[in-house]
Write an enzyme that holds these catalytic residues in place. Structure first.
Site, PDB file in Angstrom:
ATOM      1  N   LYS A 280      27.891 -11.383  56.881  1.00 31.88           N
ATOM      2  CA  LYS A 280      28.273 -12.719  57.425  1.00 31.88           C
ATOM      3  C   LYS A 280      29.673 -12.751  58.140  1.00 31.88           C
ATOM      4  O   LYS A 280      30.556 -11.845  57.736  1.00 31.88           O
ATOM      5  CB  LYS A 280      28.543 -13.288  55.978  1.00 31.88           C
ATOM      6  CG  LYS A 280      28.063 -14.711  55.843  1.00 31.88           C
ATOM      7  CD  LYS A 280      28.304 -15.201  54.399  1.00 31.88           C
ATOM      8  CE  LYS A 280      27.632 -16.201  54.347  1.00 31.88           C
ATOM      9  NZ  LYS A 280      28.214 -16.929  52.662  1.00 31.88           N
TER      10      LYS A 280
HETATM   11  O1  G3P Z   1      27.672 -20.496  50.937  1.00 27.06           O
HETATM   12  C1  G3P Z   1      28.693 -21.203  51.135  1.00 27.06           C
HETATM   13  C2  G3P Z   1      29.161 -21.897  49.791  1.00 27.06           C
HETATM   14  O2  G3P Z   1      29.488 -21.065  48.634  1.00 27.06           O
HETATM   15  C3  G3P Z   1      30.488 -22.900  49.969  1.00 27.06           C
HETATM   16  O3  G3P Z   1      30.304 -23.594  48.890  1.00 27.06           O
HETATM   17  O4  G3P Z   1      31.023 -25.797  47.407  1.00 27.06           O
HETATM   18  O5  G3P Z   1      32.757 -23.921  48.269  1.00 27.06           O
HETATM   19  O6  G3P Z   1      31.628 -25.653  49.861  1.00 27.06           O
HETATM   20  P1  G3P Z   1      31.495 -24.944  48.761  1.00 27.06           P
END
Ligand code: G3P
Length: 218
Positions: free
Chosen positions: A83
């Site tokens: 990534k």
């Molecule tokens: O894969 C990306 C994810 O983990 C981010 O999620 O909820 O932190 O925006 P969030």
């Protein structure tokens, strides 16, 4: 549409994988920190649990260091997807690693233009963060619609749309309606996809009436 688990919690991943619910896993530095475990050992264990792509994120900012970290991560297992962030250096690293045959997941995507450049750099996956766009009063799923339209205009683009930052089941349903390739979900959201109160009520009524019938299936 493929479902990935968005977590580094090995116990959760094992349970979801045993139920046949997940086709891969995505992690990021925050999820690794939350797991409280070592990065390399976690990714190695996760790669043994699921056969599909397991995203492990580099933490360098310069392309050459990203490439070096990416090559280290690729040594863990054949199903590691490296990534990288959607920056110029990230795209440079994406190009170098993908030309070497690696799966690269370009993350922190917030615009169609970024997604187009990631595809041009050879990304295997693009990760648009829909929940974080919603958080700033933009319609996150509109980004998925736009990327789908753009990618479908060019047969040469094989980059898979991996919907990320998923916050509720409707993100998942809409991603499928749009034709996203993958949705990566926190485990609790994967479980919510299954649940409906009318299913529970209906099953309870069926079993109560079956009991009244006094019959058995033998
Ligand atoms: O894969 C990306 C994810 O983990 C981010 O999620 O909820 O932190 O925006 P969030």
């Amino acid at each position: 549409m493929k479902f990935f688990a968005d977590t580094a919690d090995v116990k959760e991943i094992r349970e979801l994988a045993s139920a046949g619910l997940i086709d891969g896993v995505t992690t990021n530095p925050t999820l690794i920190m939350r797991s409280g475990r070592g990065f390399i050992e976690s990714i190695a264990e996760i790669c043994k649990i699921v056969d599909g792509p397991v995203s492990a994120e580099v933490t360098a900012l310069a392309a050459d260091e990203m490439i070096e970290q990416g090559r280290r991560l690729l040594q863990i297992a054949k199903n590691v997807a490296v990534k990288v962030p959607l920056t110029l250096d990230g795209l440079k690293a994406c190009r170098a690693l993908s030309q070497g045959g690696a799966m690269v997941n370009v993350t922190l995507c917030f615009s169609p233009a970024q997604a187009l450049l990631a595809a041009k750099a050879g990304a295997r996956f693009i990760s648009p963060f829909v929940g974080r766009l919603d958080d700033v009063s933009q319609v996150g799923m509109d980004l998925i619609r736009s990327i789908r339209t753009i990618y479908d205009n060019y047969s040469a683009i094989t980059t898979e749309i991996l919907v990320a930052s998923v916050r509720h089941p409707l993100h998942v349903v809409e991603a499928a309606e749009i034709g996203a390739d993958v949705c990566t979900c926190p485990p609790d959201i994967l479980r919510k996809l299954l649940q409906h109160p009318l299913t529970d009520i209906g099953l309870e009524a069926f079993l109560a009436d079956w009991k009244k019938s006094g019959q058995k299936i033998v």
